[in-house]
Design an enzyme around this catalytic site. Sequence first.
Site, PDB file in Angstrom:
ATOM      1  CD  GLU A 228     -42.112  30.997 -99.678  1.00  0.00           C
ATOM      2  OE1 GLU A 228     -42.970  30.141 -99.930  1.00  0.00           O
ATOM      3  OE2 GLU A 228     -41.495  31.062 -98.604  1.00  0.00           O
ATOM      4  N   GLY A 255     -34.120  38.494-110.325  1.00  0.00           N
ATOM      5  CA  GLY A 255     -35.254  38.473-111.253  1.00  0.00           C
ATOM      6  C   GLY A 255     -34.765  38.538-112.703  1.00  0.00           C
ATOM      7  CG  ASP A 256     -32.819  42.001-113.909  1.00  0.00           C
ATOM      8  OD1 ASP A 256     -34.049  42.130-113.964  1.00  0.00           O
ATOM      9  OD2 ASP A 256     -32.054  42.896-113.499  1.00  0.00           O
TER      10      ASP A 256
HETATM   11  N1  LIG Z   1     -33.160  34.007-101.097  1.00  0.00           N
HETATM   12  C1  LIG Z   1     -33.196  33.305-102.245  1.00  0.00           C
HETATM   13  N2  LIG Z   1     -32.781  32.022-102.274  1.00  0.00           N
HETATM   14  C2  LIG Z   1     -32.801  31.291-103.405  1.00  0.00           C
HETATM   15  N3  LIG Z   1     -33.240  31.775-104.588  1.00  0.00           N
HETATM   16  C3  LIG Z   1     -33.690  33.049-104.625  1.00  0.00           C
HETATM   17  C4  LIG Z   1     -33.681  33.878-103.459  1.00  0.00           C
HETATM   18  N4  LIG Z   1     -34.167  35.091-103.824  1.00  0.00           N
HETATM   19  C5  LIG Z   1     -34.460  35.017-105.148  1.00  0.00           C
HETATM   20  N5  LIG Z   1     -34.175  33.783-105.623  1.00  0.00           N
HETATM   21  C6  LIG Z   1     -34.372  33.279-107.005  1.00  0.00           C
HETATM   22  O1  LIG Z   1     -34.477  34.381-107.878  1.00  0.00           O
HETATM   23  C7  LIG Z   1     -35.776  34.418-108.500  1.00  0.00           C
HETATM   24  C8  LIG Z   1     -36.205  35.857-108.684  1.00  0.00           C
HETATM   25  O2  LIG Z   1     -36.212  36.504-107.414  1.00  0.00           O
HETATM   26  P1  LIG Z   1     -37.392  37.491-106.980  1.00  0.00           P
HETATM   27  O3  LIG Z   1     -36.970  38.123-105.714  1.00  0.00           O
HETATM   28  O4  LIG Z   1     -38.679  36.767-106.970  1.00  0.00           O
HETATM   29  O5  LIG Z   1     -37.454  38.488-108.212  1.00  0.00           O
HETATM   30  P2  LIG Z   1     -37.152  40.057-108.340  1.00  0.00           P
HETATM   31  O6  LIG Z   1     -35.649  40.174-108.229  1.00  0.00           O
HETATM   32  O7  LIG Z   1     -37.660  40.380-109.718  1.00  0.00           O
HETATM   33  O8  LIG Z   1     -37.898  40.752-107.237  1.00  0.00           O
HETATM   34  C9  LIG Z   1     -36.651  33.588-107.572  1.00  0.00           C
HETATM   35  O9  LIG Z   1     -37.745  33.041-108.277  1.00  0.00           O
HETATM   36  C10 LIG Z   1     -35.677  32.513-107.091  1.00  0.00           C
HETATM   37  O10 LIG Z   1     -35.558  31.491-108.061  1.00  0.00           O
HETATM   38  O1  LIG Z   2     -35.951  50.102-113.341  1.00  0.00           O
HETATM   39  P1  LIG Z   2     -36.155  49.814-111.883  1.00  0.00           P
HETATM   40  O2  LIG Z   2     -37.459  49.178-111.569  1.00  0.00           O
HETATM   41  O3  LIG Z   2     -35.867  51.023-111.024  1.00  0.00           O
HETATM   42  O4  LIG Z   2     -35.097  48.696-111.496  1.00  0.00           O
HETATM   43  C1  LIG Z   2     -33.744  48.892-111.739  1.00  0.00           C
HETATM   44  C2  LIG Z   2     -32.947  48.010-110.858  1.00  0.00           C
HETATM   45  O5  LIG Z   2     -33.323  46.668-111.081  1.00  0.00           O
HETATM   46  C3  LIG Z   2     -32.174  45.845-111.318  1.00  0.00           C
HETATM   47  O6  LIG Z   2     -32.130  45.594-112.718  1.00  0.00           O
HETATM   48  C4  LIG Z   2     -32.277  44.577-110.533  1.00  0.00           C
HETATM   49  O7  LIG Z   2     -33.519  43.951-110.823  1.00  0.00           O
HETATM   50  P2  LIG Z   2     -33.926  42.540-110.200  1.00  0.00           P
HETATM   51  O8  LIG Z   2     -33.418  42.498-108.803  1.00  0.00           O
HETATM   52  O9  LIG Z   2     -35.422  42.507-110.337  1.00  0.00           O
HETATM   53  O10 LIG Z   2     -33.284  41.495-111.064  1.00  0.00           O
HETATM   54  C5  LIG Z   2     -30.987  46.690-110.908  1.00  0.00           C
HETATM   55  O11 LIG Z   2     -29.836  46.411-111.665  1.00  0.00           O
HETATM   56  C6  LIG Z   2     -31.470  48.099-111.142  1.00  0.00           C
HETATM   57  O12 LIG Z   2     -30.844  49.030-110.292  1.00  0.00           O
END
Ligand SMILES: Nc1ncnc2c1ncn2[C@@H]1O[C@H](COP(=O)(O)OP(=O)(O)O)[C@@H](O)[C@H]1O
Ligand SMILES: O=P(O)(O)OC[C@H]1O[C@](O)(COP(=O)(O)O)[C@@H](O)[C@@H]1O
Length: 321
Positions: A228, A255-256
């Site tokens: 989204e 997210g990272d």
């Molecule tokens: N299915 C997807 N398709 C396209 N972009 C994605 C998708 N999932 C994540 N992203 C990109 O990665 C960013 C971070 O993903 P998100 O799932 O919101 O964060 P987190 O990994 O911290 O839970 C999103 O804002 C988007 O830009």
């Molecule tokens: O410290 P937490 O919240 O357990 O998250 C650690 C996990 O998050 C990650 O950094 C991935 O995070 P994102 O998907 O939010 O980018 C993994 O590499 C790791 O295993």
Amino acid sequence: MARVMTITLNPALDLAFDLEELALGAVNRSRHAQLEAAGKGVNVARVLASLGHDVVVSGFLGRDNDGPFQLAFQHMGVTDAFVRVPGETRINAKLAEKSGRVTDINGPGIGVDAAQITALLSTIEQQLNNASVDAILVAGSLPPGLSLAAFSEFLTHLKATGVPLWVDTSGEALLHAIEIAPEAVKPNEVELADWAGEALDNHAKRVSATTHLHQAGVGQALLSAGAEGVIWVNASGAWQSTPPHVQAANTVGAGDTFVAGMLHGLFSQHSSEETLRFATALSAESVRHVGVGNAHANDFALLLQRTQVQRLPACSTEGTS
Ligand SMILES: Nc1ncnc2c1ncn2[C@@H]1O[C@H](COP(=O)(O)OP(=O)(O)O)[C@@H](O)[C@H]1O
Ligand SMILES: O=P(O)(O)OC[C@H]1O[C@](O)(COP(=O)(O)O)[C@@H](O)[C@@H]1O
């Protein structure tokens, strides 16, 4: 180029399995498996280093299995300022299915005590004395033994250095982080829902919660919501981005990657639109494979082109407090 310090209090070796479909209670055979030094700050460092920034990585690492981390840090070309603690860094399992669904199993991590927290603070101080740093990022969950009160104290100490402090964490730790009003916070919509007190299941609620987050003292309020996209609110206004459609293979690290992309844009003096477009496109790139986003992917220019960025009207961010 910027100099950034990333602090991962609870890093992990990510063990990614590539499955056709996860069968609970059965033997699952993976098509591919990969073990990689990770954890939120380590992943952000990997992206920033690949974009040419100078990065110092810190936090706590288990002394007994730090080999893969040392190799990764060498490969990334970052400065290793992790405090070693007795024991093994946790292994987090990431089960990615063909459908794009990912199941994360994150271990608790190694316990740390007050003396180790003091050692970390003095290591960080030393690094800050060695060379000035443009931003400090504290990312990920808290290890056992680090209380919420100690975490708040730790963040307060970092904030007092005057270096812009970015925080990406979840649960109670996120609520405590928001209390100290860091420069930036990047929750996803599930993580921010706890603070907002309601599910952020539509655009209006996401804009409102991100605006409130900014009004609560967070300079750069960033809310990501997977496919989204993103809402970003700061003193200059509000923006939203929508990532391009991609085939999601593994969303771990998205997210990272996004956080790293934002730091890159902001410290490269790119415009707000350009910064958000880059970070969003790079995070979309990351979900196509295991690991973080690659700005050198052949079709990255196309992903950038297909990322939509829009400034939100001023009325969306006013009068919502
Ligand atoms: N299915 C997807 N398709 C396209 N972009 C994605 C998708 N999932 C994540 N992203 C990109 O990665 C960013 C971070 O993903 P998100 O799932 O919101 O964060 P987190 O990994 O911290 O839970 C999103 O804002 C988007 O830009
Ligand atoms: O410290 P937490 O919240 O357990 O998250 C650690 C996990 O998050 C990650 O950094 C991935 O995070 P994102 O998907 O939010 O980018 C993994 O590499 C790791 O295993």
